[in-house]
Scaffold this motif. Structure first.
Motif, short mmCIF file in Angstrom:
data_model
loop_
_atom_site.label_atom_id
_atom_site.label_comp_id
_atom_site.label_asym_id
_atom_site.label_seq_id
_atom_site.Cartn_x
_atom_site.Cartn_y
_atom_site.Cartn_z
N MET A 1 0.82 -1.22 0.00
CA MET A 1 0.00 0.00 0.00
C MET A 1 0.85 1.27 0.00
O MET A 1 0.45 2.28 -0.58
CB MET A 1 -0.91 0.01 1.23
N MET B 1 15.00 5.36 5.68
CA MET B 1 14.55 5.43 7.08
C MET B 1 14.08 4.06 7.59
O MET B 1 13.14 3.48 7.06
CB MET B 1 13.39 6.41 7.22
N VAL C 1 12.05 2.93 10.43
CA VAL C 1 11.13 3.74 11.26
C VAL C 1 11.34 3.51 12.75
O VAL C 1 10.77 4.25 13.57
CB VAL C 1 9.65 3.51 10.88
N THR C 2 12.15 2.50 13.11
CA THR C 2 12.42 2.27 14.54
C THR C 2 13.72 2.94 14.98
O THR C 2 14.12 2.81 16.13
CB THR C 2 12.50 0.76 14.86
N ILE D 1 4.44 -4.21 10.25
CA ILE D 1 4.83 -5.62 10.15
C ILE D 1 3.89 -6.48 10.98
O ILE D 1 3.23 -6.00 11.90
CB ILE D 1 6.28 -5.87 10.64
N ALA E 1 -4.04 1.79 10.41
CA ALA E 1 -4.25 0.72 11.40
C ALA E 1 -4.68 -0.53 10.63
O ALA E 1 -4.07 -0.90 9.63
CB ALA E 1 -5.28 1.16 12.43
N LYS F 1 -2.22 -2.80 16.51
CA LYS F 1 -3.18 -2.04 15.72
C LYS F 1 -4.29 -1.46 16.61
O LYS F 1 -4.77 -0.35 16.36
CB LYS F 1 -3.76 -2.91 14.60
N PRO G 1 -7.72 -0.53 6.90
CA PRO G 1 -8.02 -1.38 5.74
C PRO G 1 -8.44 -2.79 6.15
O PRO G 1 -8.07 -3.28 7.22
CB PRO G 1 -6.68 -1.44 4.99
N VAL H 1 -8.59 -6.93 4.65
CA VAL H 1 -7.53 -7.77 4.07
C VAL H 1 -7.28 -7.32 2.63
O VAL H 1 -8.20 -7.21 1.84
CB VAL H 1 -7.91 -9.26 4.10
N THR H 2 -6.03 -7.04 2.32
CA THR H 2 -5.66 -6.49 1.02
C THR H 2 -4.50 -7.30 0.47
O THR H 2 -3.55 -7.61 1.21
CB THR H 2 -5.22 -5.01 1.19
N PRO I 1 2.28 -7.92 -0.40
CA PRO I 1 3.29 -8.88 0.07
C PRO I 1 3.16 -9.22 1.56
O PRO I 1 3.68 -10.24 2.01
CB PRO I 1 4.61 -8.16 -0.22
N LYS J 1 4.23 -12.68 3.55
CA LYS J 1 5.20 -12.63 4.65
C LYS J 1 4.59 -13.26 5.90
O LYS J 1 5.24 -13.98 6.65
CB LYS J 1 5.60 -11.18 4.97
N1 NAP Z 1 -2.28 -6.10 3.55
C1 NAP Z 1 -3.30 -6.14 4.39
O1 NAP Z 1 -4.17 -7.03 4.33
C2 NAP Z 1 -3.44 -5.06 5.45
C3 NAP Z 1 -4.68 -4.93 6.10
C4 NAP Z 1 -4.82 -3.95 7.07
C5 NAP Z 1 -3.78 -3.09 7.35
N2 NAP Z 1 -2.58 -3.25 6.72
C6 NAP Z 1 -1.51 -2.31 7.09
O2 NAP Z 1 -1.15 -1.56 5.95
C7 NAP Z 1 0.20 -1.12 6.08
C8 NAP Z 1 0.95 -1.49 4.80
O3 NAP Z 1 0.97 -2.91 4.70
P1 NAP Z 1 1.16 -3.70 3.33
O4 NAP Z 1 0.08 -4.70 3.28
O5 NAP Z 1 1.33 -2.75 2.21
O6 NAP Z 1 2.52 -4.48 3.69
P2 NAP Z 1 3.91 -4.65 2.95
O7 NAP Z 1 3.73 -4.78 1.48
O8 NAP Z 1 4.60 -5.75 3.69
O9 NAP Z 1 4.66 -3.26 3.23
C9 NAP Z 1 5.14 -2.94 4.50
C10 NAP Z 1 6.08 -1.77 4.37
O10 NAP Z 1 6.55 -1.43 5.68
C11 NAP Z 1 7.96 -1.31 5.62
N3 NAP Z 1 8.62 -1.58 6.90
C12 NAP Z 1 8.51 -2.66 7.69
N4 NAP Z 1 9.32 -2.53 8.76
C13 NAP Z 1 9.95 -1.34 8.63
C14 NAP Z 1 10.92 -0.63 9.39
N5 NAP Z 1 11.40 -1.12 10.55
N6 NAP Z 1 11.32 0.58 8.94
C15 NAP Z 1 10.86 1.07 7.79
N7 NAP Z 1 9.94 0.48 7.00
C16 NAP Z 1 9.50 -0.73 7.43
C17 NAP Z 1 8.39 -2.34 4.57
O11 NAP Z 1 9.69 -2.03 4.16
P3 NAP Z 1 10.72 -3.19 3.68
O12 NAP Z 1 10.32 -3.50 2.26
O13 NAP Z 1 12.05 -2.55 3.80
O14 NAP Z 1 10.55 -4.36 4.59
C18 NAP Z 1 7.32 -2.10 3.52
O15 NAP Z 1 7.64 -0.99 2.73
C19 NAP Z 1 0.76 -1.81 7.33
O16 NAP Z 1 0.72 -0.91 8.40
C20 NAP Z 1 -0.21 -2.96 7.54
O17 NAP Z 1 -0.26 -3.37 8.90
C21 NAP Z 1 -2.38 -4.20 5.78
#
Ligand code: NAP
Length: 216
Positions: free
Chosen positions: A14, A53, A55-56, A86, A139, A157, A183, A185-186, A189, A193
């Protein structure tokens, strides 16, 4: 000057989709990444300025602030999207404390710290613009509904939902709007993971947890 947005976790899912969307719609996007390969890919996008960055890491956050401030000059920052997140899959009984804390650091402490550090740039935006600055916290449905095997994803969350509500009031006093996005479930990656991590963890618990293994 175009409106500018800081998006964390812009290398994937996202965060990347939002980076592409906003940059194509005329915003200047400060897109955060961790690996150089991702930074190089982001660099190819028009209107995108990649910012390294973790983020931690508070030094990374401070350095990012300095870098973004330098580029914006007299202008402020219109928005922050706290997107990086994560998951960690493990049955509660076997949760590893270090990994649990890492989930809390990325999903809840980072949105707090990044927003706090960048407040001066949001204020700077507000001083010059009628459309006020905003912070969007990503969230999840998982903040409202507990599920098996993801205790700290659920906890982080839910905490982010609470933090966002409080931020809404406190930052509202500064005319900074706080928006909570949850959001469902989307397909990103993250799902892969989560599954891989879950299977790996449950295999690791094999001796202790035959019950769980027989159910995957
Ligand atoms: N997918 C779903 O179903 C879903 C549903 C509800 C909410 N969300 C939320 O939506 C957000 C985006 O998720 P996504 O589904 O797009 O996941 P994603 O494709 O795994 O992307 C996660 C992103 O967070 C970054 N990240 C993780 N740890 C980090 C750190 N320590 N410092 C900096 N960047 C870090 C990752 O960077 P790297 O590539 O370097 O690891 C990646 O760019 C998250 O907050 C997730 O909890 C997702």
């Amino acid at each position: 000057m175009k409106k500018s947005i800081l998006i964390t976790g812009a290398s994937s899912g996202m965060g990347l989709a939002n980076t592409i969307f906003f940059s194509r719609n005329g915003y200047l996007v400060f897109a955060t990444y961790r690996s150089q390969k991702d930074g190089d890919e982001l660099k190819k996008l028009k209107n995108v300025h990649p910012v390294k960055m973790d983020v931690t890491n508070v030094f990374d956050i401070q350095n990012a602030f300095t870098e973004v401030s330098g580029i914006l000059g007299k202008d402020g920052l219109f928005a922050i999207i706290n997107n990086a997140g994560i998951n960690y899959t493990a049955p509660f009984e076997f949760v590893d404390e270090k990994r649990a804390r890492q989930v809390m650091d990325v999903n809840i402490m980072a949105p707090y710290k990044i927003t706090q550090v960048f407040i001066p740039l949001l204020k700077k935006h507000n001083a010059k613009n009628d459309t006020k600055a905003r912070v969007v916290n990503i969230a999840s449905w998982a903040g409202y509904l507990g599920q098996p095997f993801i205790p700290f994803y659920n906890a982080s969350k839910a905490a982010l939902i609470g933090l966002s509500e409080s931020m809404y009031y406190d930052l509202g006093l500064l005319d900074i709007h706080v928006v909570l996005a949850s959001p469902g479930v989307t397909k990103t990656p993250l799902l892969e993971k989560t599954t891989d991590d879950g299977i790996q963890n449950l295999r690791g618990f094999q001796k202790k947890a035959r019950f769980f293994i027989s159910h995957i």
